[in-house]
Design a protein around this motif. Structure first.
Motif, PDB file in Angstrom:
ATOM      1  N   GLY A 139       0.783  -0.979  -0.499  1.00  0.00           N
ATOM      2  CA  GLY A 139       0.284  -0.127   0.072  1.00  0.00           C
ATOM      3  C   GLY A 139       1.049   0.942  -0.174  1.00  0.00           C
ATOM      4  O   GLY A 139       0.324   1.862  -0.687  1.00  0.00           O
ATOM      5  N   GLN A 140       1.739   0.623   0.683  1.00  0.00           N
ATOM      6  CA  GLN A 140       3.278   2.381   0.615  1.00  0.00           C
ATOM      7  C   GLN A 140       3.745   2.470  -0.467  1.00  0.00           C
ATOM      8  O   GLN A 140       4.219   3.208  -1.370  1.00  0.00           O
ATOM      9  N   LYS A 141       3.159   1.139  -1.645  1.00  0.00           N
ATOM     10  CA  LYS A 141       3.696   1.241  -2.912  1.00  0.00           C
ATOM     11  C   LYS A 141       5.613   0.656  -2.415  1.00  0.00           C
ATOM     12  O   LYS A 141       6.593   1.171  -4.075  1.00  0.00           O
ATOM     13  N   ASP A 142       5.734   0.685  -1.475  1.00  0.00           N
ATOM     14  CA  ASP A 142       7.352  -0.421  -1.481  1.00  0.00           C
ATOM     15  C   ASP A 142       7.381  -0.990  -1.954  1.00  0.00           C
ATOM     16  O   ASP A 142       7.452  -2.627  -0.812  1.00  0.00           O
ATOM     17  N   TYR A 143       7.812  -1.851  -3.259  1.00  0.00           N
ATOM     18  CA  TYR A 143       7.385  -2.833  -3.648  1.00  0.00           C
ATOM     19  C   TYR A 143       8.116  -4.202  -3.321  1.00  0.00           C
ATOM     20  O   TYR A 143       8.036  -5.660  -3.660  1.00  0.00           O
ATOM     21  N   LYS A 144       9.488  -3.842  -3.397  1.00  0.00           N
ATOM     22  CA  LYS A 144      10.700  -4.455  -3.336  1.00  0.00           C
ATOM     23  C   LYS A 144      10.573  -5.059  -1.960  1.00  0.00           C
ATOM     24  O   LYS A 144      10.841  -6.290  -1.458  1.00  0.00           O
ATOM     25  N   LYS A 145       9.888  -4.546  -0.833  1.00  0.00           N
ATOM     26  CA  LYS A 145      10.219  -4.650   0.884  1.00  0.00           C
ATOM     27  C   LYS A 145       8.829  -5.739   0.764  1.00  0.00           C
ATOM     28  O   LYS A 145       8.253  -7.044   1.453  1.00  0.00           O
TER      29      LYS A 145
ATOM     30  N   LEU B 267       4.147  -8.201 -10.227  1.00  0.00           N
ATOM     31  CA  LEU B 267       3.121  -7.430 -11.758  1.00  0.00           C
ATOM     32  C   LEU B 267       3.549  -5.647 -11.725  1.00  0.00           C
ATOM     33  O   LEU B 267       4.320  -4.408 -12.581  1.00  0.00           O
ATOM     34  N   ALA B 268       3.857  -5.363 -10.183  1.00  0.00           N
ATOM     35  CA  ALA B 268       3.937  -3.685  -9.449  1.00  0.00           C
ATOM     36  C   ALA B 268       5.876  -3.450 -10.113  1.00  0.00           C
ATOM     37  O   ALA B 268       6.017  -2.279 -10.421  1.00  0.00           O
ATOM     38  N   LEU B 269       6.484  -4.557 -10.032  1.00  0.00           N
ATOM     39  CA  LEU B 269       8.138  -4.883 -10.239  1.00  0.00           C
ATOM     40  C   LEU B 269       8.612  -4.901 -11.827  1.00  0.00           C
ATOM     41  O   LEU B 269       9.614  -5.260 -11.843  1.00  0.00           O
ATOM     42  N   ASN B 270       7.295  -4.982 -11.943  1.00  0.00           N
ATOM     43  CA  ASN B 270       7.439  -5.320 -14.241  1.00  0.00           C
ATOM     44  C   ASN B 270       7.920  -6.432 -13.718  1.00  0.00           C
ATOM     45  O   ASN B 270       9.411  -6.502 -14.879  1.00  0.00           O
TER      46      ASN B 270
ATOM     47  N   PHE C  10      -8.541  -9.721 -13.977  1.00  0.00           N
ATOM     48  CA  PHE C  10      -8.161  -9.005 -14.948  1.00  0.00           C
ATOM     49  C   PHE C  10      -6.205  -8.646 -14.868  1.00  0.00           C
ATOM     50  O   PHE C  10      -5.795  -8.099 -15.941  1.00  0.00           O
ATOM     51  N   SER C  11      -6.154  -8.733 -13.861  1.00  0.00           N
ATOM     52  CA  SER C  11      -4.119  -8.616 -14.150  1.00  0.00           C
ATOM     53  C   SER C  11      -3.764 -10.147 -15.149  1.00  0.00           C
ATOM     54  O   SER C  11      -2.562  -9.134 -15.740  1.00  0.00           O
ATOM     55  N   LEU C  12      -3.998 -11.046 -15.545  1.00  0.00           N
ATOM     56  CA  LEU C  12      -3.441 -11.442 -16.382  1.00  0.00           C
ATOM     57  C   LEU C  12      -4.394 -10.817 -17.945  1.00  0.00           C
ATOM     58  O   LEU C  12      -3.751 -10.540 -18.863  1.00  0.00           O
ATOM     59  N   GLY C  13      -5.588 -10.399 -18.001  1.00  0.00           N
ATOM     60  CA  GLY C  13      -4.935  -9.327 -19.159  1.00  0.00           C
ATOM     61  C   GLY C  13      -4.289  -8.011 -19.494  1.00  0.00           C
ATOM     62  O   GLY C  13      -4.398  -7.843 -20.221  1.00  0.00           O
ATOM     63  N   GLU C  14      -4.156  -7.537 -18.183  1.00  0.00           N
ATOM     64  CA  GLU C  14      -3.131  -6.896 -17.816  1.00  0.00           C
ATOM     65  C   GLU C  14      -1.695  -7.295 -18.888  1.00  0.00           C
ATOM     66  O   GLU C  14      -1.120  -6.397 -19.801  1.00  0.00           O
ATOM     67  N   ILE C  15      -1.491  -8.422 -18.301  1.00  0.00           N
ATOM     68  CA  ILE C  15      -0.200  -9.030 -18.401  1.00  0.00           C
ATOM     69  C   ILE C  15       0.119  -8.810 -20.656  1.00  0.00           C
ATOM     70  O   ILE C  15       1.124  -8.512 -21.080  1.00  0.00           O
ATOM     71  N   GLN C  16      -0.841  -9.356 -20.698  1.00  0.00           N
ATOM     72  CA  GLN C  16      -1.434  -9.446 -21.962  1.00  0.00           C
ATOM     73  C   GLN C  16      -1.359  -8.297 -23.061  1.00  0.00           C
ATOM     74  O   GLN C  16      -0.775  -7.803 -24.020  1.00  0.00           O
ATOM     75  N   MET C  17      -2.293  -7.148 -22.643  1.00  0.00           N
ATOM     76  CA  MET C  17      -2.485  -6.123 -22.942  1.00  0.00           C
ATOM     77  C   MET C  17      -1.032  -5.199 -23.003  1.00  0.00           C
ATOM     78  O   MET C  17      -0.769  -4.034 -24.107  1.00  0.00           O
ATOM     79  N   ASP C  18       0.079  -5.728 -21.538  1.00  0.00           N
ATOM     80  CA  ASP C  18       1.343  -4.752 -21.967  1.00  0.00           C
ATOM     81  C   ASP C  18       2.025  -5.470 -22.872  1.00  0.00           C
ATOM     82  O   ASP C  18       3.403  -4.805 -23.580  1.00  0.00           O
ATOM     83  N   ARG C  19       1.950  -6.544 -23.535  1.00  0.00           N
ATOM     84  CA  ARG C  19       2.627  -7.456 -24.685  1.00  0.00           C
ATOM     85  C   ARG C  19       2.384  -6.626 -25.790  1.00  0.00           C
ATOM     86  O   ARG C  19       2.522  -7.242 -26.526  1.00  0.00           O
TER      87      ARG C  19
END
Length: 166
Positions: free
Chosen positions: A15-21, A51-54, A82-91
């Motif tokens: 939630g704090q967008k500290d994705y690595k942690k 996904l947030a970490l690309n 929905f997220s599986l759709g996002e992965i395909q969209m990015d590709r």
């Protein structure tokens, strides 16, 4: 209760967008088998974090795991599809992405926040494929749904529709 602690700390850092942690907390819970009663939340959280970490290639099997688990049916499934759709969209695989988005807004109407996102992304996918009539129909259908009127995606859909009808 260790799985509750790892999930809680991971969700807070996500939630704090500290994705690595967040990734460290989610991964540790999954790798050490600490995700007993919070396995669904931790698996979905790890997928969203990746996904947030690309790192979509690592996220995809986790989203598929959540989406295919019958015991986990519900909002987690809708978000995973929905997220599986996002992965395909990015590709750049717009037709494949659209299949996921349409599955969300047809099958998961109980979750209007995710449904609104799926409608908008479906319309955008149609636009990218050059299927303007289908895009207009998708945006119009979304705008006719009173349950979606309060979501910000609705105003975005209206803008897209206005642009396409000019």
């Amino acid at each position: 209760v260790v799985d509750y602690a790892y999930n809680g700390l991971a969700q807070i850092t996500f939630g704090q967008k500290d994705y690595k942690k967040a990734d460290r907390y989610f991964s540790k819970a999954l790798d050490k088998g600490l995700a007993a009663s919070k396995l669904k939340e931790i698996t979905l959280g790890e997928a969203r974090t990746l996904l947030a970490l690309n790192r979509p290639d690592e996220a995809r099997p986790l989203f598929e795991q959540v989406a295919s688990n019958r015991a986990w049916r519900g909002e987690a499934t809708a978000l995973s599809v929905f997220s599986l759709g996002e992965i395909q969209m990015d590709r750049g695989k717009f037709a494949e992405a659209n299949a996921f988005y349409q599955r969300v807004f047809v099958a998961y109407q109980k979750y209007p926040a995710i449904q609104a996102k799926a409608y908008l992304k479906s319309g955008e996918a149609f636009e990218k494929m050059g299927k303007i009539t289908e895009a207009r129909n998708t945006y119009s259908e979304m705008l006719r749904n009173p349950k979606l009127a309060a979501f910000p995606e609705t105003s975005d859909a209206k803008q897209h529709l206005d642009h396409l009808t000019q």
